[in-house]
Design a protein around this motif. Structure first.
Motif, PDB file in Angstrom:
ATOM      1  N   UNK A   3     -15.633  86.960 -30.889  1.00  9.05           N
ATOM      2  CA  UNK A   3     -16.537  87.731 -31.195  1.00  9.05           C
ATOM      3  C   UNK A   3     -18.054  87.294 -31.348  1.00  9.05           C
ATOM      4  N   UNK A   4     -18.962  88.157 -31.004  1.00 10.65           N
ATOM      5  CA  UNK A   4     -20.287  87.605 -30.922  1.00 10.65           C
ATOM      6  C   UNK A   4     -21.262  88.573 -31.558  1.00 10.65           C
ATOM      7  N   UNK A   5     -22.046  88.224 -32.409  1.00 16.64           N
ATOM      8  CA  UNK A   5     -23.092  89.333 -32.985  1.00 16.64           C
ATOM      9  C   UNK A   5     -24.559  88.662 -32.609  1.00 16.64           C
ATOM     10  N   UNK A   6     -25.361  89.416 -31.898  1.00 17.25           N
ATOM     11  CA  UNK A   6     -26.685  88.722 -31.611  1.00 17.25           C
ATOM     12  C   UNK A   6     -27.843  89.558 -32.431  1.00 17.25           C
ATOM     13  N   UNK A   7     -28.706  88.788 -32.952  1.00 14.73           N
ATOM     14  CA  UNK A   7     -29.705  89.309 -34.072  1.00 14.73           C
ATOM     15  C   UNK A   7     -30.673  90.044 -33.207  1.00 14.73           C
ATOM     16  N   UNK A   8     -31.467  90.902 -33.904  1.00 10.65           N
ATOM     17  CA  UNK A   8     -32.595  91.943 -33.226  1.00 10.65           C
ATOM     18  C   UNK A   8     -33.376  90.950 -32.253  1.00 10.65           C
ATOM     19  N   UNK A   9     -33.886  89.481 -32.636  1.00 12.80           N
ATOM     20  CA  UNK A   9     -34.788  88.988 -31.646  1.00 12.80           C
ATOM     21  C   UNK A   9     -34.131  88.274 -30.561  1.00 12.80           C
ATOM     22  N   UNK A  10     -32.665  88.102 -30.685  1.00 11.63           N
ATOM     23  CA  UNK A  10     -32.197  87.279 -29.592  1.00 11.63           C
ATOM     24  C   UNK A  10     -31.954  85.982 -29.895  1.00 11.63           C
ATOM     25  N   UNK A  11     -31.081  85.246 -30.073  1.00 10.23           N
ATOM     26  CA  UNK A  11     -30.579  83.871 -30.637  1.00 10.23           C
ATOM     27  C   UNK A  11     -30.032  82.991 -29.578  1.00 10.23           C
ATOM     28  N   UNK A  12     -29.808  81.761 -30.200  1.00 10.76           N
ATOM     29  CA  UNK A  12     -29.253  80.990 -28.880  1.00 10.76           C
ATOM     30  C   UNK A  12     -27.739  80.545 -29.265  1.00 10.76           C
ATOM     31  N   UNK A  15     -31.214  87.721 -38.553  1.00 14.65           N
ATOM     32  CA  UNK A  15     -31.874  86.694 -37.719  1.00 14.65           C
ATOM     33  C   UNK A  15     -30.824  85.578 -37.073  1.00 14.65           C
ATOM     34  N   UNK A  16     -29.755  85.710 -37.799  1.00 17.26           N
ATOM     35  CA  UNK A  16     -28.698  84.634 -37.541  1.00 17.26           C
ATOM     36  C   UNK A  16     -27.754  85.312 -36.764  1.00 17.26           C
ATOM     37  N   UNK A  17     -27.417  84.616 -35.529  1.00 10.73           N
ATOM     38  CA  UNK A  17     -26.071  85.039 -34.764  1.00 10.73           C
ATOM     39  C   UNK A  17     -25.013  84.551 -35.059  1.00 10.73           C
ATOM     40  N   UNK A  18     -23.831  85.246 -34.834  1.00 10.96           N
ATOM     41  CA  UNK A  18     -22.630  85.077 -35.173  1.00 10.96           C
ATOM     42  C   UNK A  18     -21.647  84.780 -34.001  1.00 10.96           C
ATOM     43  N   UNK A  19     -21.142  83.706 -33.785  1.00 10.86           N
ATOM     44  CA  UNK A  19     -19.936  83.451 -32.777  1.00 10.86           C
ATOM     45  C   UNK A  19     -18.704  82.917 -33.522  1.00 10.86           C
ATOM     46  N   UNK A  20     -17.515  83.580 -32.948  1.00  9.14           N
ATOM     47  CA  UNK A  20     -16.214  83.005 -33.536  1.00  9.14           C
ATOM     48  C   UNK A  20     -15.347  83.277 -32.340  1.00  9.14           C
ATOM     49  N   UNK A  21     -14.636  82.079 -32.075  1.00  6.37           N
ATOM     50  CA  UNK A  21     -13.714  81.880 -30.921  1.00  6.37           C
ATOM     51  C   UNK A  21     -12.418  81.491 -31.334  1.00  6.37           C
TER      52      UNK A  21
END
Length: 503
Positions: free
Chosen positions: A291-300, A492-498
């Motif tokens: 699962x991946x959630x990207x913030x509006x400004x794009x994150x790393x 502002x925070x991206x979220x990654x869950x693997x």
């Protein structure tokens, strides 16, 4: 936003004012503001002759009744002066209304909110109850959308079945003859040229008249069209048309800015998604979900899963400092480099991260990153991992839910030479390893220790019926750690869950 002073100095001969009926625009052009507004924050006086946006709008509009001159014996000799005073009160009320409506529109920061506010304000100005706005930027770059006021999704579907050339918004958007300005249809059923399908839809939805305006400007070009619908035959008066025209011009400029922001957000999201795996690999002995959630400004924040020689599997998550296009580009370069190092020496996660740190320090000395790489042998359910300033994985099973103890180490690019020992663990059949980025913890808004406790409780509370499906586990953890839609909200925070479940 309209900058409207509260004091207006008027130099008009009384007789001339009585003979000329001026509108709001004429007042803008002829009378110059004097001084700085000092009473805009005071309570507004009662609106004598204007449109009060706080009063519910009627379902339709009728022509205003003419004001008869006061010929009673008690009428003062200066009747033209009283008429001028009434007109000035009307202008002030109109300006106050426009000021309030444009302020409300300026506070919207999403496209849907801006379009909805445009419809509501326009309905109050023209005296309608329902309407729709069709957004189709003329440059063809989108976004294209249709939003209704007082119309359900099914109602909009019925309207879209009408031939486009038969609808006022369609004629405006397609640039048909006599459709470069407002289009008023005061009685749809009175004329004989109404399209049969339009007649059927209008009768079903219960509207008998419409008023349409183009949403376009010299700077922004054509953005779309707004249509307001009346329940009975009616049309806005000249004063109402003037006010809604002023408002529409400002709304178009605001919409142009919001559209550019929406395009940038969509572009950043697309770039980030394209730099991540398009699909997860199929490897015997393990099931994967991400699962991946990207913030509006794009994150790393990023993740990866790649098959390795000898039926092994490499899992990685990481985060690059910063946001925006530069962070997204750096994330793509870092992920591509890690894939190359993993193929060459994936069985040694420390060597993989050491090579990655050296590359980052030489090519981007001003940037740092966190990363975690795990070398998995699914047939043996054996995992060897190393982390660089990254959050520890979480092992979830029927008998245990524990954070994996990893050595404390600095992020990549923070030290002259990075190195930390690796950790080995063995998963039981049916257990799942969760890798994630710190954005999952930051979005909770809690302190770090409480955020870790919330994540642990969410993983431990996965229902037994869902533990066989890594997708269900990932969704449950996200909804529990980030309730009330925080997992999908802009942040502002991206979220990654693997999630990797071993069979």
């Amino acid at each position: 936003m309209l900058d409207i002073p509260s004091r207006v100095r008027v130099h008009v001969e009384t007789l001339l004012a009585a003979q000329n009926d001026m509108g709001v625009c004429d007042a803008f052009e002829q009378y110059a503001p004097v001084g700085k507004p000092d009473a805009m924050n005071a309570p507004h006086p009662p609106k004598v002759a204007g449109i009060d946006s706080t009063v519910p709008s009627p379902a339709h509009t009728v022509a205003p009744a003419p004001v008869a001159p006061d010929t009673s014996p008690a009428s003062p000799p200066g009747a033209p002066g009283a008429l001028l005073q009434d007109r000035l009160a009307g202008w002030v009320s109109d300006l106050t209304t426009l000021h309030e409506l444009t302020e409300r529109l300026a506070r919207t920061d999403s496209l849907a909110e801006a379009l909805t506010e445009l419809l509501r304000a326009g309905a109050a100005l023209v005296g309608a109850r329902r309407g729709l706005v069709v957004l189709e930027p003329g440059d063809g770059l989108g976004p294209d959308t249709t939003i209704g006021l007082g119309l359900a999704r099914a109602d909009l579907g019925h309207i879209e079945t009408v031939p486009r050339s038969a609808m006022s918004y369609g004629r405006i958007l397609d640039g048909l003859p006599d459709a470069d300005g407002e289009i008023a249809e005061p009685d749809l059923f009175a004329g004989e040229g109404l399209d049969p399908r339009h007649r059927e839809v209008a009768a079903r939805l219960g509207y008998a008249a419409s008023y349409a305006l183009p949403l376009s400007s010299d700077a922004a070009g054509r953005l779309g069209a707004a249509v307001w619908l009346y329940d009975e035959p009616a049309e806005p008066g000249e004063r109402q048309r003037h006010l809604v025209g002023l408002y529409a011009r400002y709304a178009t400029e605001h919409l142009a800015r919001v559209v550019e922001v929406e395009r940038t957000r969509a572009c950043m999201t697309t770039m980030a998604e394209e730099l991540l795996p398009s699909r997860l690999p199929r490897v015997a002995g393990v099931q994967l979900a991400a699962r991946h959630r990207t913030g509006p400004r794009g994150g790393g924040d990023w993740y990866d899963a790649l098959p390795l020689p000898d039926a092994a599997l490499g899992l990685a998550v990481g985060s690059v400092t910063g946001s925006g296009p530069s962070a997204v580009a750096a994330m793509g370069r870092l992920r591509a480099s890690l894939r190359a190092y993993a193929v060459m020496e994936g069985e040694d996660p420390v060597a993989v991260l050491s090579d990655l740190e050296l590359l980052l320090r030489l090519t981007e000395p001003a940037r740092s990153a966190t990363a975690l790489f795990a070398y998995c042998e699914p047939t043996l359910r054996k995992i060897t991992l190393a982390g660089a300033g990254h959050c520890p994985p979480l092992l979830v099973g029927e008998r245990r839910t524990d954070f994996v103890e990893t050595s404390v180490s600095a992020p990549l690019g923070m030290l002259a030479c990075w190195e930390a020992p690796s950790v080995e663990l063995a998963a039981e059949p049916g257990e799942t390893v969760l890798l994630y980025t710190d954005g999952l913890l930051h979005r909770t808004g809690d302190a770090t220790d409480r955020a870790f406790a919330r994540l642990h409780a969410a993983a431990a509370g996965v229902p037994k019926a869902l533990r066989h499906d890594p997708d269900a586990i990932a969704d449950h953890v996200l909804r529990t750690v980030l309730p009330d839609g925080l997992d999908a909200a802009d942040s502002d925070e991206d979220v990654v869950l693997l999630a990797a479940r071993f069979e």
